[in-house]
Design a protein around this motif. Structure first.
Motif, short mmCIF file in Angstrom:
data_model
loop_
_atom_site.label_atom_id
_atom_site.label_comp_id
_atom_site.label_asym_id
_atom_site.label_seq_id
_atom_site.Cartn_x
_atom_site.Cartn_y
_atom_site.Cartn_z
N GLU A 79 0.82 -1.16 0.04
CA GLU A 79 -0.05 0.16 -0.17
C GLU A 79 1.01 1.27 0.10
N ILE A 80 2.03 1.22 0.69
CA ILE A 80 2.94 2.53 0.99
C ILE A 80 3.68 2.55 -0.47
N ALA A 81 4.03 1.67 -1.10
CA ALA A 81 4.83 1.46 -2.14
C ALA A 81 3.93 1.96 -3.42
N ARG A 82 2.65 1.65 -3.45
CA ARG A 82 1.63 2.09 -4.58
C ARG A 82 1.37 3.45 -4.32
N ARG A 83 1.29 3.95 -3.00
CA ARG A 83 0.84 5.48 -2.76
C ARG A 83 1.99 6.42 -2.92
N ASP A 84 3.28 6.25 -2.29
CA ASP A 84 4.19 7.08 -2.51
C ASP A 84 5.30 6.64 -3.67
N LEU A 85 5.38 5.56 -3.96
CA LEU A 85 6.36 5.38 -5.14
C LEU A 85 5.90 5.00 -6.24
N GLY A 86 4.51 4.87 -6.47
CA GLY A 86 4.06 4.59 -7.72
C GLY A 86 4.19 3.15 -8.24
N LEU A 87 4.11 2.25 -7.37
CA LEU A 87 4.19 0.68 -7.79
C LEU A 87 3.07 0.24 -8.70
N VAL A 88 3.64 -0.16 -9.91
CA VAL A 88 2.59 -0.72 -10.82
C VAL A 88 2.89 -2.31 -10.92
N ARG A 89 2.35 -3.44 -10.56
CA ARG A 89 2.77 -4.68 -10.61
C ARG A 89 2.69 -5.25 -12.24
N GLU A 90 3.32 -5.98 -12.56
CA GLU A 90 3.35 -6.67 -13.78
C GLU A 90 2.04 -7.14 -14.37
N GLY A 91 1.53 -6.78 -15.44
CA GLY A 91 0.13 -7.18 -15.91
C GLY A 91 -1.03 -6.20 -15.66
N GLU A 92 -0.63 -5.06 -14.62
CA GLU A 92 -1.62 -4.34 -14.46
C GLU A 92 -1.29 -3.11 -15.44
N THR A 93 -2.58 -2.20 -15.50
CA THR A 93 -2.51 -1.34 -16.39
C THR A 93 -2.60 0.30 -15.60
N PHE A 94 -1.68 1.14 -15.94
CA PHE A 94 -1.83 2.41 -14.98
C PHE A 94 -2.19 3.45 -15.93
N TYR A 95 -3.38 4.24 -15.29
CA TYR A 95 -4.03 5.31 -16.04
C TYR A 95 -3.55 6.66 -15.25
N LEU A 96 -3.14 7.71 -16.04
CA LEU A 96 -2.97 9.02 -15.27
C LEU A 96 -4.08 9.78 -15.81
N VAL A 97 -4.97 10.36 -14.90
CA VAL A 97 -6.14 11.38 -15.41
C VAL A 97 -5.79 12.64 -15.17
N LEU A 98 -5.70 13.50 -15.76
CA LEU A 98 -5.35 14.79 -15.60
C LEU A 98 -6.42 15.82 -15.48
N ASP A 99 -6.57 16.83 -14.75
CA ASP A 99 -7.84 17.66 -14.78
C ASP A 99 -7.47 18.90 -15.43
N ARG A 100 -8.11 19.10 -16.54
CA ARG A 100 -7.90 20.20 -17.61
C ARG A 100 -8.07 21.58 -16.79
N ASP A 101 -8.97 21.73 -15.90
CA ASP A 101 -9.16 22.98 -15.31
C ASP A 101 -8.20 23.19 -14.07
N ALA A 102 -7.19 22.35 -13.96
CA ALA A 102 -6.49 22.82 -12.85
C ALA A 102 -5.14 23.55 -13.42
N ALA A 103 -4.75 24.49 -12.56
CA ALA A 103 -3.69 25.45 -12.83
C ALA A 103 -2.51 24.50 -13.24
N PRO A 104 -1.57 24.89 -14.35
CA PRO A 104 -0.45 24.18 -14.46
C PRO A 104 0.49 24.17 -13.16
#
Length: 100
Positions: free
Chosen positions: A75-100
């Protein structure tokens, strides 16, 4: 009727002692105001101790989780380090309204 000098002196000493005791009751260390201030400090310190005791309880639970199994570590590795296991798909969703 005239009082004897010793009675007048004794009365004066008793009145002076009474005034000194009253002054100590109302002013200085041990006075009613001082005791009320100490009670407020005590209440604030007890609230702080309760908050810190709860924090310590949560930390102790985290330590126990880390000792018992790998779920907490993952849980800590996923939250803090961005752990993605083999076979999992990672999606990054960006908010367009958020300030750069």
């Amino acid at each position: 009727m005239k009082r004897p000098a010793t009675a007048t002196l004794l009365l004066a000493v008793m009145v002076l002692a009474l005034l000194m005791l009253q002054a100590r009751l109302w002013f200085g260390e041990g006075s009613l105001r001082h005791v009320a201030g100490l009670r407020q400090q005590l209440a604030a310190l007890e609230a702080e101790n309760a908050r810190l005791a709860e924090r310590n309880r949560l930390i102790a639970a985290d330590v126990q989780d880390l000792k018992d199994g790998l779920d907490k570590i993952e849980e800590i590795a996923r939250r803090d380090l961005g752990l993605v296991r083999e076979g999992e798909t990672f999606y990054l969703v960006l908010d367009r309204d958020a300030a750069p």
